[in-house]
Structures are given as structure tokens and as C-alpha cells.
Design an enzyme around this catalytic site. Sequence first.
Site, mmCIF file in Angstrom:
data_model
loop_
_atom_site.group_PDB
_atom_site.id
_atom_site.type_symbol
_atom_site.label_atom_id
_atom_site.label_comp_id
_atom_site.label_asym_id
_atom_site.label_seq_id
_atom_site.Cartn_x
_atom_site.Cartn_y
_atom_site.Cartn_z
ATOM 1 C CG HIS A 172 -34.610 -2.899 65.068
ATOM 2 N ND1 HIS A 172 -34.724 -3.808 66.099
ATOM 3 C CD2 HIS A 172 -35.871 -2.444 64.824
ATOM 4 C CE1 HIS A 172 -35.999 -3.917 66.446
ATOM 5 N NE2 HIS A 172 -36.709 -3.096 65.693
ATOM 6 C CG ASN A 179 -39.617 -6.208 68.415
ATOM 7 O OD1 ASN A 179 -38.618 -6.044 67.724
ATOM 8 N ND2 ASN A 179 -40.656 -5.390 68.365
ATOM 9 C CE1 TYR A 226 -38.383 -4.456 59.806
ATOM 10 C CE2 TYR A 226 -40.462 -3.256 59.736
ATOM 11 C CZ TYR A 226 -39.464 -3.885 60.453
ATOM 12 O OH TYR A 226 -39.553 -3.942 61.828
#
Length: 790
Positions: free
Chosen positions: A169, A242, A456
Site C-alpha cells: 500500500h 480493500n 500494522y
Amino acid sequence: MASKKGTPSHPPRSKDAARSDSGPAASRSRQPLRPQDEVPGLIDAWAGERTHNAGKAAEYGPDAAVPMQGEHFPAPSAAASASTVSETNASDKAGAPAAVGQDANAAPLSRVRNDGSGRRLTTNQGVPVSDNQHSLTAGLRGPALLKDFILREKITHFDHERIPERVVHARGSGAHGYFEAYEDLSALTRAAPFQAAGKITPVFARFSTVAGERGSKDTARDVRGFAVKFYTDEGNWDLVGNNIPVFFIQDAIKFPDLVHAVKPEPHHGMPQAASAHDTFWDFVSLMPESTHMLMWQMSDRAIPRSYRTMQGFGVHTFRLVNARGESVFCKFHWTPLLGTHSLVWDEAVKISGADPDYHRRDLWEAIEAGDPPEYELGIQVFSEEEADGFSFDVLDATKIVPEELVPIRPVGRMVLNRNPDNFFAETEQVAFCTAHVIPGIDFSNDPLLAGRIHSYVDTQISRLGGPNFHELPINAPVVPAHNNQRDGMHRQAIHRGRVSYEPNSLAGGCPFQAGAGGFVSFAEPAQGDEVRARPEKFAEHYAQATLFYDSQSPAERRHIADAFRFELSKVTVPAVRRRVVSMLRNASEALAAEVARGLGMALPPAMPRVARATVTPEVVLSPALSLLARPGDGGIRTRRIALLVADGSSALDVATLHQGLTAQGAMVRLLGPHVGRLLDADDGPLDADASLENEPGVLFDALAVAGGAAGAAALAADIRALEHIRDGYRHGKPLLFVGEGRQVWDAAGIAPLDNDPLLLFAEAGADDTVERFVAAIARHRYPEREPAML
């Protein structure tokens, strides 16, 4: 509508403030539509006050030892010196516009002092902590659980107290906005954004590609990230999803393998931002659970028209928890108001060369023009008992819950109405983490989600230089954060007092844990022994791949086959190709046969199935899975229209089309042989926004050619204009030729289909021209042209 014989009462008008790439020669050549359209003219006049560097001569000679004050001029307005004309769209997060000359960082250090007196203990996201004494475990004597994000945040921060591009990303664009709830959902969840009808929550959204590096192109065939940070009054909630509702793998332990496979091959660093190579297809062909995701990736979903016209999904199954501790499962869906639209492959390839920033520019310009993108948030809610009865496992991220099985309930809308002031400070430094949840939102036992909860946070520590990334302005919650986490790289808070631990008495016990008022994890019973295995339902890999393919329109199925053929033709190892086609046979015999034919290979035997039991799916056809199921609101707002002109074009045609389409919200660009001044058929001025060279036809949703004998003749003799027309026809776009403009169509040499609804011819001055063209543009494409152009 202007009269047939008259001349336009004023020059064509346009949304000038939205331009960020090229513009007309005279910025005041058109009457502004709105106040913000004055800005280009103000900037032009402001810049014109400095005709040369008057202080340059003072840099030389003995007098240069005493520097002179720099030449400067007052701004004509605050808007002229702003980063974005949308800065007046204030919210609790974005705030009001900056005062002229203001530097907020120059304020006293009191602006960053943090005092926990009288405050509850929270996480770094401002989420109240109910229990700061115990880790979350599976039973009183059971193991600590991976999903204990409070433990992980606290320990991880401590580990990094002493003191680079995203791995995936990396390529993205973002915008500020707000979320508005439709109704009170407190019966389902205590999550702050849903506690009252009309409640407004500030948000920041980021859209991205997955595989490419930060400098890669926008229009690659790829999954798109759709991440939204809600700045709620109970801390930050990140819905990190997404534009495709499923994923390639079922367990996070395989994520590094997937990304390594799809990234450029390590021996030569190619290809960039593409999955059409050996290592990716080798990996997925040995992971049959990927079949469903491959159908989506090879479909038009992987090349969206814009970020404003693509859906978003939370991907995983989450929990909603109400104030009584009752829980239901939930899936999140974002649906764009403008409908779901895509590019076609040839168009995407050409756009990547003409404008690699195509999606980024589109998002920016729409907001600058006062046409903010809007998305509706919907939820699918179902009980654990209902989930147990499904033929698939809702904890399997390679599966959807079909809308025919559980309808989507609209619960609110998101409007993105403010561009960032600084790309790096906001869009690049924003840190999304699936671990960032608030009271009322909790996790399921999805094994892919479990890994994301950790990954993350961990990657942000590496990327943003330490554990204090939550203090960056774009990441900070709108509620105070109070805890005893200290130091580490890039610490900004200056904590008052001597105490940095809990429990304490020297600070009156503050900050204190929130108890039941804080985040309380749903008390889900532990299940079974510790194992490295998955339920039997996870072993069924093909039923939903079949469902997706069978639910597409004929054109969409053709595009899927074309995409598989193209991608696999880039694979250099025949055994990998055969393996992929053998896997496809379990999803669709027709698709596998078409792909094999396109690759010039014999149809291999079907790959052995993993599942031992035969599954009977509840839904075998879902029209909602086609892009055509969501055409949008029927308007043409923000559609990009190219109006081809040259010396000798009809001013009346230009004015009629420009004003009529702009009134419907379209973004109209005058394309000429060159930018700037042209002369119409009556020797009056026309001002071309762009040229046939710098903005090819693939950058537009529709094309029109104005009448005027001389102008039409010039365009008919210009190979660039003809290429615009041929590409537009090949890609199924609406085309309009007014009066003598038909000469340009004839010169293009295309044999059209009979009764093509998006190929329009109009007489000069016809009253219904704009109306007919608007109706054609609203249809977006006519895919029936494609086979005729092969």
C-alpha cells in the site's frame, strides 16, 4: 440553450479552481461559476506583480554585505495563498483555515503538554482501558491471546522507548471528510459514531494500490486499499479494508509469502506494480484458496475508473458489541454514490503512460471543484448461530457473505470534502492499524485478522521511526490520550508531574483505569486445544469463485478471461500455467477452456480438490457482484468530457456544450491542437485548456467534436484527434459529433455497430443535443463494441 443564429452571451465557463495540470492562456478568460473559481485569476494577478527579481542586482558588489529585505507583495486573499480552496470545509479534525502567516508550531509548548489528573487511563488511540492489571487470556489459567491489542500496544511501546516506504500500500492518496450516521444503532453497538441519527464524526480516508512502490502508476491491475480513520469521541477507529471483499490467503502466517511472491522478483527487481510474472502465479497456483480472490483480481474491479467509483470492504468478519455486552457478527461495505465503474485494460495501460497520477489527480480535482466524493456505509449483521449454519465459514477471509443471504443495511454516509494541506504530513504519515478499535467494535477469530492486528502496529513503528507515531497530527485522536507510556523516538508530549506508573499515590492515582466505561473485550469462550489447523469448511475453495464468475455480465466475463490470458502469457514456466488452468477448471470449465485456448495449450486435468465433502451453496447467482449492479445516481457529476476544437470551430456549439454539460456537474476540457488561444469560425477567441498531445482521449469519460467547417477539417486532418476518436470508440465511450464535426468521425475510418446508443450525431443548434449526450454519458460504456474491434 443558446439560439441557433446568435453568439454566446459570455465565454464558456468552467470549474477553474480544480485545475492542477494545465490551463488556458488567460486565467480570466471565463466568467467564474463560483467564488473559488476567482482563485486562478487572483493567483495570476498576484504573480504578475513581480515582473522580475528586482533585488538580484543588490547581491553583487560591496553593498551586498548588507542584505536587503526581500521583495514581497501582500496576498490578495487568504484563498490565493492556500494549499487548497477546500480548506474552508472545516471539521473537528481538520479545523478552521489557518490565519494568514500563522505557524501553529510556533505556539508555546503548552500546546503539547499532557496532564492525566482526573483522567481515565486510555490507549494511545484514546480508547478507555477497563483493566490495566491483567492480560487477556483464554480462561483463568489459559494462554495470553494474540488479539489483546492493549497488552501488545503497551509492551511494544515499552520495548521501543529507548530509542521507512510502506511494504504494501505504498502508493496512495487521501482526503479529509466526515461520517454522518443515519440512525441510532445503540441496540447493536456502543461504537461512538452510531449512537444518534445525524451524528457527525471526522474522518481521513486513504486509497492505495498494494503491490507497487510509492512512485508506481495508479492504474496498475491490483487490489486497492480503502482505509478510513474515524476520529471518534471515544478514540480512533481504523476500518482498514480493500476494494475487494476477500483475500488471497486464510491465515496471516502466509502473508509474507504472498507479498514476496507478488513483489518484483528478487534476482532482477521486475516487474514493478504487476502480478503478471512467474513467482506470483507459482505461489497462488499452489494455494487453491486464492481462486476466489483471483477472480476478483482478474475482473474489472482491479482497474477502477477512479477512487470515487469503487466499493470498499472491511474484508473480515468483525463483532459489534452493545452496552449490555451482547455481540453480533458484522461485515462492513462502502458503496460510492457515483456508482461502480472501471477502466478497460487497453485504456488503463495507455493512461499509465499519459498520467501515472490519474487516480490521485481525479480525487484531488473533484474535491477542489466542490464535488466531494460520497460513500454509503452498509453493514451485514448476523448471529453466531446463523453463521454456524452457512455452508462456508465466516472466519475465512477468502469468502463473502452473499447479499442474497444477508442483506446490506445502510447505516451512514462518508463525504470527503477537504484535500490535505501537505501530502507527506498527512497522506504519507497517516498510520492505519486494524488494532485501532473503540468500545463497541471487536474482533472475530479470523486467523488473517489476528496477524493484521499485530502487523500494522509493528510496521508503523519501523516506518515512522518509533512508537510515538500516534502523536503525529494526522494520527492524533480528537480526544485526550492519558497513560504512562514515555520517551522513545520523536516524543512530542511534555508530561507534567513526576509519576509515570500505575498504581500510584503521588499523582492521586491518576490517570486511573476506566473500568466498565472503557474498552471491554467480548467474553468469547475458548474453543478446543491449541492446534495449527483450520476447520473443514476452510477447505472448500471454489464454490464462491464460481458464484462470482457466473454472476458477471458477458463483457465482465470476457474481461476476466482476457486478464488471465494476459497475465499467464507473461509466465515463462509452462508448468505454472498448466497448474493455474487446472485450478480454474474447478471454478468454471468455460473460463478454463477460454484461457487455455488463449494460451495455445491443451486443457489440463482439473486440480484435485482439497475438500472431502461436497458443498451445496445457498446462493448460486448474485447480481450484486457485478459492477453493473451499482450504476450510481444516474447523473454525470465529475465526469471528464473532452470537447475537441480547432481554429474555425463553432463558438455556438462550444458554448452550448460547455455550459450545458458543466451545469450537470461535468468537468469539461477544451482540447485543441495546442493550448491557449484559438480563433472560432467568427474570428472570436477560444481558449484551449489542454492539447491533443498533453491530454490523450483515454483520460476522459466521453468525447465531443464541435461543428464549424474549418475546425472540423483541421481536426479530421490531425492524426492525434483521430487517435482520440478511435480510442474512445474502442473503449466503449460516448462520442458526440455536432454538425460538420461528423467529418472527424468519417476520417477515423471506423465501421460502427448498428444502433449504437453511445454514438451520437447532432445537427448544429439542435435543442436536444446536450440532453441526449448527458443520457449517453450516464451509461458510461457500451461494451458491445469490444468484440467488433478485435
